[in-house]
Design a protein around this motif. Structure first.
Motif, PDB file in Angstrom:
ATOM      1  N   ARG A 139       0.797  -1.218   0.000  1.00 43.57           N
ATOM      2  CA  ARG A 139       0.000   0.000   0.000  1.00 43.57           C
ATOM      3  C   ARG A 139       0.834   1.274   0.000  1.00 43.57           C
ATOM      4  O   ARG A 139       0.341   2.346  -0.277  1.00 43.57           O
ATOM      5  CB  ARG A 139      -0.940   0.010   1.214  1.00 43.57           C
ATOM      6  N   GLN A 140       2.124   1.176   0.360  1.00 39.76           N
ATOM      7  CA  GLN A 140       3.026   2.325   0.442  1.00 39.76           C
ATOM      8  C   GLN A 140       2.491   3.416   1.377  1.00 39.76           C
ATOM      9  O   GLN A 140       2.663   4.607   1.141  1.00 39.76           O
ATOM     10  CB  GLN A 140       3.293   2.902  -0.949  1.00 39.76           C
ATOM     11  N   VAL A 141       1.862   2.969   2.463  1.00 39.26           N
ATOM     12  CA  VAL A 141       1.393   3.879   3.494  1.00 39.26           C
ATOM     13  C   VAL A 141       1.293   3.065   4.778  1.00 39.26           C
ATOM     14  O   VAL A 141       1.077   1.851   4.731  1.00 39.26           O
ATOM     15  CB  VAL A 141       0.030   4.500   3.121  1.00 39.26           C
ATOM     16  N   ALA A 142       1.489   3.701   5.911  1.00 41.25           N
ATOM     17  CA  ALA A 142       1.361   3.036   7.209  1.00 41.25           C
ATOM     18  C   ALA A 142       0.545   3.934   8.130  1.00 41.25           C
ATOM     19  O   ALA A 142       0.341   5.120   7.853  1.00 41.25           O
ATOM     20  CB  ALA A 142       2.736   2.746   7.808  1.00 41.25           C
ATOM     21  N   ASP A 143       0.065   3.350   9.226  1.00 43.58           N
ATOM     22  CA  ASP A 143      -0.868   4.081  10.083  1.00 43.58           C
ATOM     23  C   ASP A 143      -0.586   3.865  11.564  1.00 43.58           C
ATOM     24  O   ASP A 143      -0.275   2.750  11.981  1.00 43.58           O
ATOM     25  CB  ASP A 143      -2.300   3.619   9.816  1.00 43.58           C
ATOM     26  N   ILE A 144      -0.762   4.937  12.326  1.00 41.52           N
ATOM     27  CA  ILE A 144      -0.875   4.875  13.782  1.00 41.52           C
ATOM     28  C   ILE A 144      -2.231   5.465  14.148  1.00 41.52           C
ATOM     29  O   ILE A 144      -2.554   6.587  13.729  1.00 41.52           O
ATOM     30  CB  ILE A 144       0.234   5.663  14.492  1.00 41.52           C
ATOM     31  N   VAL A 145      -3.014   4.714  14.897  1.00 42.35           N
ATOM     32  CA  VAL A 145      -4.270   5.230  15.423  1.00 42.35           C
ATOM     33  C   VAL A 145      -4.185   5.169  16.946  1.00 42.35           C
ATOM     34  O   VAL A 145      -4.010   4.089  17.525  1.00 42.35           O
ATOM     35  CB  VAL A 145      -5.489   4.431  14.940  1.00 42.35           C
ATOM     36  N   ASN A 146      -4.276   6.314  17.587  1.00 36.09           N
ATOM     37  CA  ASN A 146      -4.258   6.391  19.042  1.00 36.09           C
ATOM     38  C   ASN A 146      -5.692   6.539  19.549  1.00 36.09           C
ATOM     39  O   ASN A 146      -6.398   7.482  19.169  1.00 36.09           O
ATOM     40  CB  ASN A 146      -3.409   7.576  19.505  1.00 36.09           C
ATOM     41  N   ILE A 147      -6.112   5.607  20.385  1.00 30.84           N
ATOM     42  CA  ILE A 147      -7.452   5.681  20.957  1.00 30.84           C
ATOM     43  C   ILE A 147      -7.399   6.609  22.160  1.00 30.84           C
ATOM     44  O   ILE A 147      -6.826   6.282  23.196  1.00 30.84           O
ATOM     45  CB  ILE A 147      -7.976   4.290  21.361  1.00 30.84           C
ATOM     46  N   GLU A 179       5.154  15.456  12.064  1.00 27.30           N
ATOM     47  CA  GLU A 179       6.537  15.015  11.860  1.00 27.30           C
ATOM     48  C   GLU A 179       6.671  13.988  10.741  1.00 27.30           C
ATOM     49  O   GLU A 179       7.640  14.031   9.971  1.00 27.30           O
ATOM     50  CB  GLU A 179       7.068  14.424  13.167  1.00 27.30           C
ATOM     51  N   VAL A 180       5.718  13.063  10.625  1.00 24.14           N
ATOM     52  CA  VAL A 180       5.922  11.925   9.718  1.00 24.14           C
ATOM     53  C   VAL A 180       4.921  11.833   8.582  1.00 24.14           C
ATOM     54  O   VAL A 180       5.040  10.942   7.737  1.00 24.14           O
ATOM     55  CB  VAL A 180       5.933  10.590  10.501  1.00 24.14           C
ATOM     56  N   THR A 181       3.956  12.738   8.512  1.00 25.14           N
ATOM     57  CA  THR A 181       2.915  12.575   7.499  1.00 25.14           C
ATOM     58  C   THR A 181       3.458  12.629   6.076  1.00 25.14           C
ATOM     59  O   THR A 181       2.982  11.911   5.192  1.00 25.14           O
ATOM     60  CB  THR A 181       1.786  13.614   7.691  1.00 25.14           C
ATOM     61  N   ARG A 182       4.455  13.459   5.810  1.00 25.73           N
ATOM     62  CA  ARG A 182       5.006  13.540   4.458  1.00 25.73           C
ATOM     63  C   ARG A 182       5.826  12.304   4.083  1.00 25.73           C
ATOM     64  O   ARG A 182       6.202  12.143   2.912  1.00 25.73           O
ATOM     65  CB  ARG A 182       5.847  14.811   4.297  1.00 25.73           C
ATOM     66  N   ARG A 183       6.071  11.445   5.080  1.00 26.89           N
ATOM     67  CA  ARG A 183       6.717  10.163   4.798  1.00 26.89           C
ATOM     68  C   ARG A 183       5.676   9.048   4.705  1.00 26.89           C
ATOM     69  O   ARG A 183       5.998   7.880   4.696  1.00 26.89           O
ATOM     70  CB  ARG A 183       7.760   9.866   5.879  1.00 26.89           C
ATOM     71  N   HIS A 184       4.433   9.453   4.613  1.00 28.36           N
ATOM     72  CA  HIS A 184       3.294   8.555   4.420  1.00 28.36           C
ATOM     73  C   HIS A 184       3.066   7.587   5.584  1.00 28.36           C
ATOM     74  O   HIS A 184       2.584   6.476   5.392  1.00 28.36           O
ATOM     75  CB  HIS A 184       3.397   7.808   3.079  1.00 28.36           C
ATOM     76  N   VAL A 185       3.435   8.021   6.780  1.00 31.14           N
ATOM     77  CA  VAL A 185       2.931   7.377   7.986  1.00 31.14           C
ATOM     78  C   VAL A 185       1.841   8.292   8.525  1.00 31.14           C
ATOM     79  O   VAL A 185       2.115   9.403   8.984  1.00 31.14           O
ATOM     80  CB  VAL A 185       4.031   7.162   9.039  1.00 31.14           C
ATOM     81  N   ARG A 186       0.606   7.832   8.414  1.00 25.51           N
ATOM     82  CA  ARG A 186      -0.531   8.638   8.851  1.00 25.51           C
ATOM     83  C   ARG A 186      -0.743   8.426  10.350  1.00 25.51           C
ATOM     84  O   ARG A 186      -0.739   7.291  10.827  1.00 25.51           O
ATOM     85  CB  ARG A 186      -1.785   8.237   8.070  1.00 25.51           C
ATOM     86  N   VAL A 187      -0.943   9.508  11.074  1.00 24.41           N
ATOM     87  CA  VAL A 187      -1.117   9.430  12.517  1.00 24.41           C
ATOM     88  C   VAL A 187      -2.425  10.131  12.869  1.00 24.41           C
ATOM     89  O   VAL A 187      -2.604  11.313  12.557  1.00 24.41           O
ATOM     90  CB  VAL A 187       0.048  10.096  13.273  1.00 24.41           C
ATOM     91  N   GLY A 188      -3.339   9.396  13.494  1.00 24.08           N
ATOM     92  CA  GLY A 188      -4.627   9.971  13.823  1.00 24.08           C
ATOM     93  C   GLY A 188      -5.079   9.581  15.214  1.00 24.08           C
ATOM     94  O   GLY A 188      -4.627   8.579  15.780  1.00 24.08           O
ATOM     95  N   HIS A 240      -3.453   8.863  -0.404  1.00 23.26           N
ATOM     96  CA  HIS A 240      -3.382  10.330  -0.411  1.00 23.26           C
ATOM     97  C   HIS A 240      -4.284  10.975   0.634  1.00 23.26           C
ATOM     98  O   HIS A 240      -4.271  12.207   0.770  1.00 23.26           O
ATOM     99  CB  HIS A 240      -3.761  10.869  -1.799  1.00 23.26           C
ATOM    100  N   ALA A 241      -5.068  10.166   1.372  1.00 24.93           N
ATOM    101  CA  ALA A 241      -6.039  10.728   2.325  1.00 24.93           C
ATOM    102  C   ALA A 241      -5.701  10.298   3.744  1.00 24.93           C
ATOM    103  O   ALA A 241      -5.502   9.117   4.009  1.00 24.93           O
ATOM    104  CB  ALA A 241      -7.455  10.271   1.965  1.00 24.93           C
ATOM    105  N   SER A 242      -5.662  11.257   4.664  1.00 24.30           N
ATOM    106  CA  SER A 242      -5.312  10.988   6.054  1.00 24.30           C
ATOM    107  C   SER A 242      -6.386  11.557   6.973  1.00 24.30           C
ATOM    108  O   SER A 242      -6.782  12.714   6.829  1.00 24.30           O
ATOM    109  CB  SER A 242      -3.957  11.619   6.390  1.00 24.30           C
TER     110      SER A 242
END
Length: 254
Positions: A139-147, A179-188, A240-242
């Protein structure tokens, strides 16, 4: 047809019950191999078996993430087993309510250890692997979701240190996102209102009687699956969507 998360690996903390367990089931349904992290080994093994029997892939990892070395080892086990890590869901949490005046400060220490330090330990350990996954397929994207919680948006009397931890989670999430969104690690951050979980059961009887039980008796609260649906939505967006923040509330919660 490949599922949305086929070929990816997701690690979920606090996976032995409630939101964590529901999220593990949902991400497995979407095709992710799920790594279940919590302290209650028997529950983790039961959930892993359930997911495997349904055709998914799961690994149970017993760990206390308030211990940095155990958190690091949990992430390492995930990578050693599956070769990568694409998604981190920091779900483990503790809510101990009551007045600041005369408080049991040991409860404060426990909340800060789980809600803040545990999240930091797992995030720090996972980030190198998430950054690597974002550079690779599928997918060339990774995610962190903090509850987090609605208590990370609004402060109430009796919620003092719980508010502190969740406001802190929100602030850390936004800083890391930048810090990391432009490296395609999405943090939400995902902020639930009232959910039918074990979260309130750890409080003293007088706190449950005064603050928790009346709310749950008068409110049609969310199910853990409602929050799992939100997590799945966040991590299955196109590259492309975060989604930086998602707030999910019971309809009748004021």
């Amino acid at each position: 047809m490949a599922l949305k998360l086929t070929g990816t690996v997701a690690l979920i903390t606090g996976a032995s019950s409630g939101i964590g367990a529901a999220t593990a089931r949902r991400l497995a349904e979407d095709g992710a191999a799920v790594v279940l992290v919590a302290r209650r080994k028997d529950r983790l093994e039961d959930l892993a078996a359930e997911i495997e029997n349904a055709g998914g892939t799961a690994l149970a990892v017993e760990a206390d993430i308030t211990d940095r070395l155990q958190a690091e080892a949990a992430v390492q086990q995930a990578v050693e087993r599956f070769g990568r890590l694409d998604t981190l869901v920091n779900n483990a949490g503790l809510m101990l309510l009551g007045p600041v005046v005369g408080a049991d400060t040991e409860e404060w220490d426990r909340m800060i250890a789980v809600n803040v330090q545990g999240l930091l330990h797992t995030t720090h350990a996972a980030l190198p692997h998430l950054l690597q996954a974002a550079e690779q397929g599928p997918r060339q994207v990774a995610d962190i979701v903090n509850i987090s919680s609605i208590a990370g948006r609004v402060a109430w009397s009796g919620y003092g240190v719980y508010n502190l931890t969740k406001f802190g989670v929100n602030g850390f999430t936004e800083s890391l996102r930048q810090e990391v969104t432009r490296r395609h690690v999405r943090v939400g951050v995902l902020e639930p209102g009232g959910v039918a979980t074990e979260l309130g059961s750890h409080n003293k009887a007088e706190v449950r009687d005064a603050m928790i039980d009346p709310f749950y008796e008068s409110t049609e609260v969310l199910a853990p699956q409602d929050i799992a649906d939100g997590v799945a939505y966040m991590v299955t967006r196109p590259r492309h969507a975060s989604v930086g923040e998602l707030w999910i509330m019971p309809t009748d919660q004021a």
